[in-house]
Design a protein around this motif. Structure first.
Motif, PDB file in Angstrom:
ATOM      1  N   SER A  18       0.821  -1.219   0.000  1.00 38.28           N
ATOM      2  CA  SER A  18       0.000   0.000   0.000  1.00 38.28           C
ATOM      3  C   SER A  18       0.853   1.268   0.000  1.00 38.28           C
ATOM      4  CB  SER A  18      -1.000  -0.004   1.165  1.00 38.28           C
ATOM      5  OG  SER A  18      -0.366   0.136   2.405  1.00 38.28           O
ATOM      6  N   GLY A  41      -9.968   5.672   6.574  1.00 43.94           N
ATOM      7  CA  GLY A  41      -9.458   4.296   6.667  1.00 43.94           C
ATOM      8  C   GLY A  41      -7.952   4.309   6.484  1.00 43.94           C
ATOM      9  N   ALA A  85     -12.783   6.603  13.759  1.00 45.41           N
ATOM     10  CA  ALA A  85     -14.097   6.825  13.134  1.00 45.41           C
ATOM     11  C   ALA A  85     -14.208   5.984  11.874  1.00 45.41           C
ATOM     12  CB  ALA A  85     -14.281   8.303  12.772  1.00 45.41           C
ATOM     13  N   GLU A 103      -7.824   4.801   0.585  1.00 45.39           N
ATOM     14  CA  GLU A 103      -7.010   3.817  -0.140  1.00 45.39           C
ATOM     15  C   GLU A 103      -7.253   2.432   0.456  1.00 45.39           C
ATOM     16  OE1 GLU A 103      -2.734   4.206  -1.552  1.00 45.39           O
ATOM     17  OE2 GLU A 103      -2.401   2.978   0.230  1.00 45.39           O
TER      18      GLU A 103
HETATM   19  C1  LIG Z   1      -6.308  -2.557   3.782  1.00 43.01           C
HETATM   20  S1  LIG Z   1      -6.363  -1.397   5.072  1.00 43.01           S
HETATM   21  C2  LIG Z   1      -5.875   0.118   4.241  1.00 43.01           C
HETATM   22  C3  LIG Z   1      -5.145   1.059   5.172  1.00 43.01           C
HETATM   23  C4  LIG Z   1      -4.445   2.241   4.468  1.00 43.01           C
HETATM   24  N1  LIG Z   1      -5.414   3.103   3.828  1.00 43.01           N
HETATM   25  C5  LIG Z   1      -3.415   1.751   3.478  1.00 43.01           C
HETATM   26  O1  LIG Z   1      -3.590   2.005   2.281  1.00 43.01           O
HETATM   27  O2  LIG Z   1      -2.457   1.093   3.909  1.00 43.01           O
HETATM   28  C6  LIG Z   1      -8.082  -1.141   5.332  1.00 43.01           C
HETATM   29  C7  LIG Z   1      -8.348  -0.121   6.416  1.00 43.01           C
HETATM   30  O3  LIG Z   1      -9.734   0.212   6.401  1.00 43.01           O
HETATM   31  C8  LIG Z   1     -10.157   0.379   7.739  1.00 43.01           C
HETATM   32  N2  LIG Z   1     -11.624   0.220   7.731  1.00 43.01           N
HETATM   33  C9  LIG Z   1     -12.348  -0.907   7.806  1.00 43.01           C
HETATM   34  N3  LIG Z   1     -13.664  -0.608   7.768  1.00 43.01           N
HETATM   35  C10 LIG Z   1     -13.749   0.739   7.638  1.00 43.01           C
HETATM   36  C11 LIG Z   1     -14.849   1.676   7.561  1.00 43.01           C
HETATM   37  N4  LIG Z   1     -16.116   1.258   7.591  1.00 43.01           N
HETATM   38  N5  LIG Z   1     -14.564   2.983   7.470  1.00 43.01           N
HETATM   39  C12 LIG Z   1     -13.276   3.421   7.439  1.00 43.01           C
HETATM   40  N6  LIG Z   1     -12.215   2.581   7.506  1.00 43.01           N
HETATM   41  C13 LIG Z   1     -12.449   1.276   7.612  1.00 43.01           C
HETATM   42  C14 LIG Z   1      -9.403  -0.703   8.487  1.00 43.01           C
HETATM   43  O4  LIG Z   1      -9.368  -0.482   9.879  1.00 43.01           O
HETATM   44  C15 LIG Z   1      -8.038  -0.614   7.819  1.00 43.01           C
HETATM   45  O5  LIG Z   1      -7.199   0.303   8.445  1.00 43.01           O
END
Ligand SMILES: C[S@@+](CC[C@H](N)C(=O)[O-])C[C@H]1O[C@@H](n2cnc3c(N)ncnc32)[C@H](O)[C@@H]1O
Length: 252
Positions: A18, A41, A85, A103
């Motif tokens: 990522s 996220g 959040a 992302e």
């Molecule tokens: C694959 S990781 C991506 C993290 C970061 N954006 C990156 O690119 O490395 C997915 C992320 O989405 C968060 N997540 C899961 N459900 C979510 C929601 N409903 N709203 C916001 N974030 C969420 C998780 O906690 C996690 O940190």
């Protein structure tokens, strides 16, 4: 939740893919100096890093439902405002940001349209909303060899390609349904090198995300079978994995 894990485990498992993806994705957001950005996220901060490189930490805000990720992000980026959040309930006023971006998150949202609409709500009129998700549908996600091996041994196992946003055109449709305008998309390509099979496999044992949760639930025999199948499917080391993500940008 499979993201209630140590941030360093996440970075070893998914951050290795990522972080380079964020370098590509941030380019699509056409950031302008002085803008205020929201990373939705954020995880431990792969995209936060790229946003704050351009806009500064004081103009970058990050949210994630995982407390361990938010704690790690606060340590790495002391000048970034960070909050626990979810996308569908963002603790900000209407139009608080010039740009909001997610992302590798849309496919984890319980209601992706509600989450994207909420990103649009907190972004000012004509501001930028962006999202990207690995191309699971086209078998081009970094975890594709893993899920292929799982499917060979356990055809009924869940597969991340069933999630929202993981197929060509999905994100555009979700953005349109969420009321965004001037939608454009790109496939972003990321290549990561691996010195050995173990370097590729070991982070799968850390319990991160759906793949980590799947491995954690296996007994020793089935885990050994899966390791063998993965090794059969991957080229001999050193090898590289080329992955693609669907990325979409629209206007609020
Ligand atoms: C694959 S990781 C991506 C993290 C970061 N954006 C990156 O690119 O490395 C997915 C992320 O989405 C968060 N997540 C899961 N459900 C979510 C929601 N409903 N709203 C916001 N974030 C969420 C998780 O906690 C996690 O940190």
């Amino acid at each position: 939740m499979s993201f209630a894990v140590d941030a360093s485990a996440y970075d070893r498992f998914m951050g290795r893919f990522s972080a380079p993806l964020a370098e590509e994705f941030v380019r699509m957001l056409d950031l302008e100096q002085g803008w205020r950005a929201l990373d939705v996220g954020s995880g431990p901060g792969a995209l936060t890093l790229e946003l704050s490189k351009v806009l500064g930490e004081s103009n970058t805000v990050a949210v994630d439902p995982s407390e361990s990720f938010v704690a790690a992000l606060r340590e790495s980026f002391p000048g970034v405002e960070a909050a626990v959040a979810s996308a569908d309930d963002l603790p900000f006023e209407d139009g608080a940001f010039d740009v909001s971006a997610a992302e590798l998150v849309v496919h984890f949202m319980p209601d992706p349209v509600a989450g994207i609409r909420e990103m649009g709500r907190v972004t000012r009129r004509n501001g930028v909303v962006g999202a990207c998700v690995w191309d699971f549908g086209g078998d081009r996600a970094p975890l594709a060899p893993f899920w292929r091996a799982v499917g060979d041994l356990d055809p009924d196992a869940p597969n991340e390609s069933e999630r929202a946003g993981t197929h060509r055109g999905d994100l555009e449709r979700l953005f349109a349904e969420a009321g965004l305008r001037d939608i454009r998309s790109e496939a972003l390509i990321v290549t990561v090198e691996f010195a050995s099979f173990d370097a590729w496999w070991e982070p799968f044992t850390l319990g991160v995300g759906p793949a980590g949760a799947y491995v954690a639930a296996l007994d020793e025999r089935r885990r050994a079978e899966l390791v063998r199948r993965c090794a059969d499917l991957l080229p001999s080391a050193p090898f590289s994995i080329e992955s693609a993500a669907w990325a979409v940008v629209g206007r609020a």
